[in-house]
Write a protein that holds these residues in place. Structure first.
Motif, PDB file in Angstrom:
ATOM      1  N   ARG A 133       1.015  -1.302   0.204  1.00  0.00           N
ATOM      2  CA  ARG A 133       0.154   0.049  -0.120  1.00  0.00           C
ATOM      3  C   ARG A 133       1.061   1.237  -0.066  1.00  0.00           C
ATOM      4  N   TYR A 134       0.895   1.808  -1.272  1.00  0.00           N
ATOM      5  CA  TYR A 134       1.450   3.411  -1.049  1.00  0.00           C
ATOM      6  C   TYR A 134       2.551   3.622  -0.046  1.00  0.00           C
ATOM      7  N   GLY A 135       3.293   2.659  -0.530  1.00  0.00           N
ATOM      8  CA  GLY A 135       5.244   3.148  -0.954  1.00  0.00           C
ATOM      9  C   GLY A 135       5.114   2.484   0.591  1.00  0.00           C
ATOM     10  N   THR A 136       4.546   1.575   1.767  1.00  0.00           N
ATOM     11  CA  THR A 136       5.050   1.184   3.027  1.00  0.00           C
ATOM     12  C   THR A 136       5.190  -0.545   3.081  1.00  0.00           C
ATOM     13  N   ASP A 137       5.219  -0.971   4.075  1.00  0.00           N
ATOM     14  CA  ASP A 137       5.495  -2.652   3.301  1.00  0.00           C
ATOM     15  C   ASP A 137       3.901  -3.258   4.255  1.00  0.00           C
ATOM     16  N   PHE A 138       2.810  -2.715   4.073  1.00  0.00           N
ATOM     17  CA  PHE A 138       1.472  -3.338   4.634  1.00  0.00           C
ATOM     18  C   PHE A 138       1.297  -3.607   2.782  1.00  0.00           C
ATOM     19  N   GLU A 139       1.436  -5.092   3.560  1.00  0.00           N
ATOM     20  CA  GLU A 139       1.163  -6.306   2.195  1.00  0.00           C
ATOM     21  C   GLU A 139      -0.256  -6.394   2.173  1.00  0.00           C
ATOM     22  N   PHE A 140      -0.725  -6.255   0.689  1.00  0.00           N
ATOM     23  CA  PHE A 140      -2.168  -6.406   0.303  1.00  0.00           C
ATOM     24  C   PHE A 140      -2.278  -8.025   0.000  1.00  0.00           C
ATOM     25  N   PRO A 141      -3.443  -8.712   0.486  1.00  0.00           N
ATOM     26  CA  PRO A 141      -3.298 -10.002   0.194  1.00  0.00           C
ATOM     27  C   PRO A 141      -2.924 -10.588  -0.981  1.00  0.00           C
ATOM     28  N   PHE A 142      -2.279 -11.545  -1.622  1.00  0.00           N
ATOM     29  CA  PHE A 142      -1.850 -12.667  -2.485  1.00  0.00           C
ATOM     30  C   PHE A 142      -2.723 -12.802  -3.572  1.00  0.00           C
ATOM     31  N   ARG A 143      -3.075 -12.191  -4.840  1.00  0.00           N
ATOM     32  CA  ARG A 143      -3.539 -12.290  -5.910  1.00  0.00           C
ATOM     33  C   ARG A 143      -3.210 -12.917  -6.987  1.00  0.00           C
ATOM     34  N   GLN A 144      -2.764 -14.273  -7.290  1.00  0.00           N
ATOM     35  CA  GLN A 144      -1.846 -14.614  -9.038  1.00  0.00           C
ATOM     36  C   GLN A 144      -3.002 -13.544 -10.220  1.00  0.00           C
ATOM     37  N   GLU A 145      -1.940 -13.048 -10.723  1.00  0.00           N
ATOM     38  CA  GLU A 145      -2.487 -13.146 -12.684  1.00  0.00           C
ATOM     39  C   GLU A 145      -2.701 -13.858 -12.832  1.00  0.00           C
ATOM     40  N   SER A 146      -4.075 -14.054 -13.367  1.00  0.00           N
ATOM     41  CA  SER A 146      -5.177 -14.629 -13.903  1.00  0.00           C
ATOM     42  C   SER A 146      -4.485 -15.237 -14.972  1.00  0.00           C
ATOM     43  N   GLN A 147      -4.047 -14.412 -15.788  1.00  0.00           N
ATOM     44  CA  GLN A 147      -3.314 -15.471 -17.074  1.00  0.00           C
ATOM     45  C   GLN A 147      -2.169 -17.256 -16.440  1.00  0.00           C
ATOM     46  N   PHE A 148      -1.299 -16.145 -16.017  1.00  0.00           N
ATOM     47  CA  PHE A 148      -0.217 -17.088 -15.358  1.00  0.00           C
ATOM     48  C   PHE A 148      -0.689 -18.161 -14.620  1.00  0.00           C
ATOM     49  N   LEU A 149      -2.348 -17.817 -13.507  1.00  0.00           N
ATOM     50  CA  LEU A 149      -2.660 -19.092 -12.693  1.00  0.00           C
ATOM     51  C   LEU A 149      -3.207 -19.830 -13.550  1.00  0.00           C
ATOM     52  N   TYR A 150      -4.016 -19.603 -14.395  1.00  0.00           N
ATOM     53  CA  TYR A 150      -5.019 -19.955 -15.729  1.00  0.00           C
ATOM     54  C   TYR A 150      -3.543 -21.779 -16.464  1.00  0.00           C
ATOM     55  N   LEU A 151      -2.180 -20.902 -16.289  1.00  0.00           N
ATOM     56  CA  LEU A 151      -1.100 -22.084 -17.231  1.00  0.00           C
ATOM     57  C   LEU A 151      -0.625 -22.854 -16.114  1.00  0.00           C
ATOM     58  N   THR A 152      -0.602 -22.315 -14.640  1.00  0.00           N
ATOM     59  CA  THR A 152       0.540 -22.806 -14.279  1.00  0.00           C
ATOM     60  C   THR A 152       0.109 -23.444 -12.476  1.00  0.00           C
ATOM     61  N   GLY A 153      -1.961 -22.921 -12.089  1.00  0.00           N
ATOM     62  CA  GLY A 153      -1.996 -23.658 -11.371  1.00  0.00           C
ATOM     63  C   GLY A 153      -1.078 -22.676  -9.330  1.00  0.00           C
ATOM     64  N   VAL A 154      -0.234 -21.770 -10.262  1.00  0.00           N
ATOM     65  CA  VAL A 154       0.897 -21.436  -9.028  1.00  0.00           C
ATOM     66  C   VAL A 154       0.177 -20.569  -7.981  1.00  0.00           C
ATOM     67  N   GLN A 155       0.262 -20.474  -7.389  1.00  0.00           N
ATOM     68  CA  GLN A 155      -0.811 -19.241  -6.415  1.00  0.00           C
ATOM     69  C   GLN A 155      -0.161 -18.820  -5.312  1.00  0.00           C
ATOM     70  N   GLU A 156       1.027 -18.463  -5.918  1.00  0.00           N
ATOM     71  CA  GLU A 156       2.834 -18.075  -4.815  1.00  0.00           C
ATOM     72  C   GLU A 156       2.975 -16.964  -5.642  1.00  0.00           C
ATOM     73  N   PRO A 157       3.717 -16.313  -4.961  1.00  0.00           N
ATOM     74  CA  PRO A 157       4.272 -14.659  -5.730  1.00  0.00           C
ATOM     75  C   PRO A 157       5.912 -14.855  -6.215  1.00  0.00           C
ATOM     76  N   ASP A 158       5.565 -13.731  -7.316  1.00  0.00           N
ATOM     77  CA  ASP A 158       7.601 -14.069  -7.743  1.00  0.00           C
ATOM     78  C   ASP A 158       7.654 -14.938  -9.113  1.00  0.00           C
ATOM     79  N   TYR A 159       6.820 -16.123  -9.787  1.00  0.00           N
ATOM     80  CA  TYR A 159       7.243 -16.818 -10.444  1.00  0.00           C
ATOM     81  C   TYR A 159       7.044 -16.794 -11.710  1.00  0.00           C
ATOM     82  N   ALA A 160       7.662 -17.137 -12.097  1.00  0.00           N
ATOM     83  CA  ALA A 160       7.870 -17.774 -13.947  1.00  0.00           C
ATOM     84  C   ALA A 160       7.593 -18.261 -14.785  1.00  0.00           C
TER      85      ALA A 160
END
Length: 470
Positions: free
Chosen positions: A31-58
């Motif tokens: 949030r706006y330059g703070t260390d407050f993390e929003f709940p993670f939600r995977q990008e939909s195209q990536f989720l469709y192809l991989t099923g990976v629900q974790e951040p920072d994958y390719a």
């Protein structure tokens, strides 16, 4: 499931071409330059192809060999301290079963080893990220190599580096085609999202009492979603009492709910990324007033006509206009509008009360991809220009049907001053109804070979609502 979806994607490209598909997953957002993390939600195209629900994958698919490469982030001790156990590469391999698993910092190296003629990416931002990893190439947005069968080799000489040329259009088009028709596994996840959503909507319908605040009903809804294991809202829910129910995307959700008003809830959660999106409107009191019931039953009739027509081959715009006609007929019966319904349809009077589209596709996104095929434009006509989908329905598509009727002063007051439109309007009655609010009813349908399956099971007839509201 995701293996089948990757196969669907590969079938959109010419077989054997020397190209790769690359998609970078989402990272954490703050949030706006703070260390407050929003709940993670995977990008939909990536989720469709991989099923990976974790951040920072390719991920990468080699279109010539069909091999699937997954790139996992390298986590250090501090990550484990703040975020918990770090999965080993062996655990990640077992969890996601790629053909090849690499550390995320090897993306440029792996693409260099494959040496593709073309690199299909989602957008220029992802192409820029690849350049930062040492991958070089020009950018094309021609769509060559996908769908039309022109092949990745055409025009490859235009690239500026040894790793081929970036292409920023064809992958999005291909993924849209894939996601438009759901697999059986996807439909099963949509059914589960709907099952829990049905429970939560029923509980809110039972809990509503005069004097409650909108956010109290929001809390009831979210409690029952999370009680059943659903943690991610599919969208910002609408919990609207009284005049707020005529605000199409109302999200303040902080007003008191008064006796004699209507309450509109448009909300849903995701199951494993797949959304549910249901709307119901009902009285704050135990029973509808006569006027509320007239408006409500006009919308219910519009919904029933649209749902009955939701079969393979039906056009969304035809369903929209059928619903609009039903609303006008109901309003005419209530003496809100006057005159010939055909004339009112021709003069777009319906759009004063039904100013949004009938529905949209549903899937990994609430407003899912594929609403407008290439070359199909929006209809330049009030109300229907906001229709989110103009396609012939096909088996495997999942759509919402959500007609509505609203009394919005910003639309009605100018219409009462317009010589052409005011001839159809009962001005004195409309002046009384400026604070009526609105009614919307929404179900989720899977189009089947012989019709449709309705995933939504929440009371919507007057009798069933009043029975549950007692």
């Amino acid at each position: 499931m995701n293996e089948l979806q990757r196969k669907k994607l590969m079938d959109c490209f010419e077989e054997g071409q020397h190209g790769v598909v690359f998609v970078k997953g989402a990272g954490l957002m703050h949030r706006y330059g703070t260390d407050f993390e929003f709940p993670f939600r995977q990008e939909s195209q990536f989720l469709y192809l991989t099923g990976v629900q974790e951040p920072d994958y390719a991920m990468l698919i080699d279109l010539r060999s069909g091999e699937y490469h997954l790139f996992a982030p390298v986590r250090d001790v501090q990550y484990a301290v703040w975020h918990g156990k770090v999965s080993t590469m062996e655990e990640i391999q077992r969890r996601y079963e790629p053909d090849f698993l690499h550390a995320a910092d090897r993306v440029g190296e792996v693409i260099g080893e494959i040496g593709p003629d073309r690199i299909y990416v989602l957008d220029e931002e992802q192409a820029a990220w690849l350049r930062e990893q040492g991958v070089r190439g020009g950018v094309s947005a021609t769509g060559e190599g996908a769908g039309a069968g022109t092949g990745a080799g055409a025009g490859a000489g235009a690239g500026t580096g040894t790793h081929g040329r970036f292409e920023t259009t064809a992958l999005v088009d291909a993924l849209t085609d894939c996601r438009l028709i759901k697999t059986e596994d996807e439909i099963a996840k949509l059914r589960e999202a709907a099952r829990v959503n049905n429970i939560a909507h029923r509980e809110v319908m039972k809990a509503l009492r005069p004097g409650m605040y909108e956010y109290e009903l929001k809390a009831v809804f979210e409690y029952h979603q999370q009680k059943h294991g659903l943690m991610q809202p599919a969208y910002s829910g609408i919990h609207a009492g009284g005049v707020n129910s005529a605000i199409l995307h109302y999200t303040d959700n902080n007003a008191p709910i008064r006796d004699g008003e209507l309450y509109l809830i448009d909300a849903g959660y995701e199951f494993d990324g797949y959304a549910s999106d249901v709307t119901r409107t009902y009285p704050v009191a135990a029973r509808f007033t006569a006027r509320q019931q007239q408006v409500y039953e006009a919308v219910l009739e519009a919904m029933e006509r649209a749902i009955s027509g939701a079969v393979p081959g039906a056009k969304m715009e035809d369903l929209h206009l059928a619903a609009a006609r039903a609303i006008l007929e109901g309003l005419a019966d209530a003496d809100v509008v006057r005159g010939d319904v055909d004339d009112m349809m021709e003069k777009n009077v319906f759009a004063l009360f039904f100013p949004h589209g009938l529905g949209h596709f549903l899937g990994l996104d609430t407003h899912d991809v594929g609403g407008y095929p290439k070359g199909v434009d929006r209809i330049d006509r009030p109300g229907i220009r906001f229709l989110r989908a103009r396609r012939d329905l096909q088996p495997g598509m999942v759509v919402t049907i959500e007609p509505g009727c609203y009394f919005i002063p910003a639309l009605l007051k100018p219409a009462l001053e317009d010589k052409e439109q005011r001839a159809f309007l009962n001005a004195s009655l409309l002046q009384e109804m400026m604070e009526f609010g609105g009614v919307r009813i929404e179900d989720n349908l899977v189009i089947t070979e012989d019709g449709h399956e309705n995933l939504t099971d929440v009371p919507k007839t007057v009798a069933d609502i009043e029975k549950l509201r007692k």
